[in-house]
Design a protein around this motif. Structure first.
Motif, short mmCIF file in Angstrom:
data_model
loop_
_atom_site.label_atom_id
_atom_site.label_comp_id
_atom_site.label_asym_id
_atom_site.label_seq_id
_atom_site.Cartn_x
_atom_site.Cartn_y
_atom_site.Cartn_z
N SER A 94 0.83 -1.21 0.00
CA SER A 94 0.00 0.00 0.00
C SER A 94 0.87 1.26 0.00
O SER A 94 0.52 2.26 -0.62
N HIS A 97 2.08 2.10 -3.54
CA HIS A 97 1.04 2.75 -4.35
C HIS A 97 0.71 4.13 -3.81
O HIS A 97 0.47 5.07 -4.58
N ASP A 98 0.71 4.25 -2.50
CA ASP A 98 0.38 5.55 -1.89
C ASP A 98 1.38 6.63 -2.29
O ASP A 98 1.00 7.78 -2.54
N ASP A 102 0.36 10.06 -3.95
CA ASP A 102 0.69 11.32 -3.27
C ASP A 102 1.82 12.09 -3.94
O ASP A 102 2.20 13.15 -3.45
N ARG A 107 10.53 8.09 1.01
CA ARG A 107 9.92 7.16 1.98
C ARG A 107 11.04 6.65 2.85
O ARG A 107 12.07 6.22 2.34
N ILE A 158 -8.38 0.38 0.18
CA ILE A 158 -8.54 1.01 -1.13
C ILE A 158 -9.61 2.11 -1.05
O ILE A 158 -9.41 3.23 -1.54
N GLU A 161 -8.23 5.07 0.89
CA GLU A 161 -7.25 5.82 0.10
C GLU A 161 -7.96 6.64 -0.99
O GLU A 161 -7.61 7.79 -1.24
N LYS A 185 -8.14 3.72 5.77
CA LYS A 185 -6.79 3.46 5.27
C LYS A 185 -5.79 3.08 6.37
O LYS A 185 -4.77 2.48 6.09
N GLN A 223 -3.16 7.59 12.97
CA GLN A 223 -3.26 8.46 11.79
C GLN A 223 -3.32 9.93 12.21
O GLN A 223 -2.76 10.80 11.54
N ASP A 226 0.03 10.98 12.83
CA ASP A 226 0.69 11.14 11.53
C ASP A 226 0.36 12.51 10.93
O ASP A 226 1.20 13.15 10.31
N LYS A 240 10.44 11.99 6.12
CA LYS A 240 9.73 12.70 5.04
C LYS A 240 10.05 14.18 5.13
O LYS A 240 10.26 14.71 6.23
N LYS A 250 -2.67 17.69 1.43
CA LYS A 250 -3.40 16.57 2.03
C LYS A 250 -4.45 17.09 3.01
O LYS A 250 -4.20 18.03 3.77
C1 FPP Z 1 -0.46 6.17 3.71
O1 FPP Z 1 -1.20 7.32 4.02
C2 FPP Z 1 -1.33 5.20 2.98
C3 FPP Z 1 -2.06 4.22 3.50
C4 FPP Z 1 -2.04 4.03 4.97
C5 FPP Z 1 -2.93 3.30 2.72
C6 FPP Z 1 -2.75 3.30 1.22
C7 FPP Z 1 -3.69 2.33 0.57
C8 FPP Z 1 -3.70 2.00 -0.75
C9 FPP Z 1 -2.75 2.60 -1.74
C10 FPP Z 1 -4.70 1.00 -1.25
C11 FPP Z 1 -4.27 -0.44 -0.99
C12 FPP Z 1 -3.35 -0.97 -2.03
C13 FPP Z 1 -2.71 -2.19 -2.01
C14 FPP Z 1 -1.85 -2.61 -3.15
C15 FPP Z 1 -2.77 -3.13 -0.87
P1 FPP Z 1 -0.50 8.73 4.10
O2 FPP Z 1 -0.22 9.21 2.73
O3 FPP Z 1 -1.36 9.57 4.97
O4 FPP Z 1 0.81 8.41 4.91
P2 FPP Z 1 2.32 8.70 4.51
O5 FPP Z 1 2.58 10.09 4.97
O6 FPP Z 1 3.11 7.69 5.27
O7 FPP Z 1 2.44 8.55 3.05
#
Ligand code: FPP
Ligand code: MG
Length: 340
Positions: A94, A97-98, A102, A107, A158, A161, A185, A223, A226, A240, A250
């Protein structure tokens, strides 16, 4: 003989030791090119394939929850190791893809895989990790009980997200909508981590349900932390760039709270968020300043505290074995007061 609970650092370290080799072994079964980019994502080797001497220690939060949930219902941690691996693989899928969704360039303090190797590598590595996670559960005798739990969780991820992306395009969101995103999510994966841990020892529905609810509430609190770190976190510890959530516009709880109402600050913040492009450095600083003027940061932290308290109530109702209960409590408190 009573055993004293381990501190959270030891719990996380032990979870990493338990699942790390199993994750590597699963990834090593992938075809070579995808295995290579998956290993880049995990930080195991560089692009030349040379092993990194200090492969980064991952936090293993989700595996730790799975292992402890199993112990909480009287099982051995090892019984839940495959479930913990599956949850961690879904988490990493995830994230791959995220970061694309974004446009996040980094990361864990390194270039995100899509930024380093392109979109096809990151999309396909995410797909590969996701299906490897399903395979990990499918290989076990209890697969007919556990695979549906994981699949339902991924559908919720999904949806969460996607809702998140829809909110980013609106420039005004209610707290209810922002919480629904977190529930999907983040809450669902932590809930699934705990439920699968309990299932590994065949826990009854009531105990498993409370452990699931513990994970769900903890995920929402997590979250919210976060959200705070995405604006005010230190890059050295979050991995980050500072203000990254604002740059990407966001819709987090501090932002939604600060946008509410008809004050000049709220109006200015809404206008900044309506822009189509990522915010410039100067605009990010201005947005942070506008949010600071309100009580949004404190309100977000208060929400995190409330969800943590609800999580702990469910943990109590699950009547955990004492050591696992104490370790889950300490971990929940660490995650919701974390600085990384
Ligand atoms: C991070 O959030 C993202 C998630 C917790 C979930 C993302 C879910 C998907 C992309 C769908 C599922 C897909 C698959 C392949 C299983 P954020 O952007 O708030 O946190 P960050 O700052 O760590 O990026
Ligand atoms: Mg992201």
């Amino acid at each position: 003989m009573a055993v004293s609970p381990r501190d959270s650092a030891a719990v996380l370290a032990q979870a990493a030791v338990t699942v790390g080799p199993l994750i590597r072994s699963r990834v090593s079964g992938l075809p070579p090119e995808i295995r290579h980019v998956a290993g880049l994502h995990f930080g195991w080797w560089n692009d030349d394939g040379a092993a990194l001497e200090t492969a980064p220690a991952h936090k293993s939060v989700r595996p730790a929850l799975t292992l402890l949930a199993c112990q909480a219902v009287g099982g051995r941690a090892e019984a839940a190791a495959p479930a913990a691996v599956a949850v961690e693989l879904v988490h990493n899928a995830s994230l791959l893809h995220d970061d694309i969704i974004d446009h996040a360039p980094q990361r864990r303090g390194r270039p995100a895989l899509w930024a380093a190797k392109g979109l096809p590598a990151a999309i396909l590595a995410g797909d590969a990790l996701f299906f490897t996670a399903v395979q990990t559960l499918a290989d076990l005798p209890e697969a007919s009980r556990t695979v549906p739990v994981l699949l339902a969780c991924v559908q919720a991820l999904i949806e969460g997200e996607y809702l998140d992306t829809l909110l980013e395009a609106t420039a005004d969101a209610t707290e209810h909508q922002v919480l629904a995103v977190a529930a999907g999510k983040t809450g669902e994966l932590l809930a699934c981590a705990c439920e699968l841990g309990a299932a590994a020892h065949n826990a009854g529905p009531e105990r498993a349900g409370h452990l699931r609810a513990f994970g769900h509430h903890l995920g929402i609190a997590f979250q919210r932390m976060d959200d705070v770190l995405g604006i005010w976190g230190d890059q050295a510890v979050t991995g980050k760039p500072a203000l990254s959530d604002l740059r990407a516009r966001k819709m987090t709880l501090p932002v939604a709270t600060a946008m509410t109402g008809d004050t000049p600050s709220a109006r200015e913040l809404r206008a900044l968020y309506r822009a189509q492009e990522p915010l410039t450095g100067e605009e990010c600083l201005r947005a942070a300043e506008l949010i600071e003027k309100t009580s949004a940061r404190e309100a977000t932290l208060e929400r995190a505290r409330q969800y943590t308290a609800d999580a702990l109530k469910h943990l109590d109702l699950a009547q955990p074995e004492p050591q696992a209960g104490a370790e889950l409590t300490a971990l929940a408190e660490l995650l919701t007061a974390r600085d990384r």
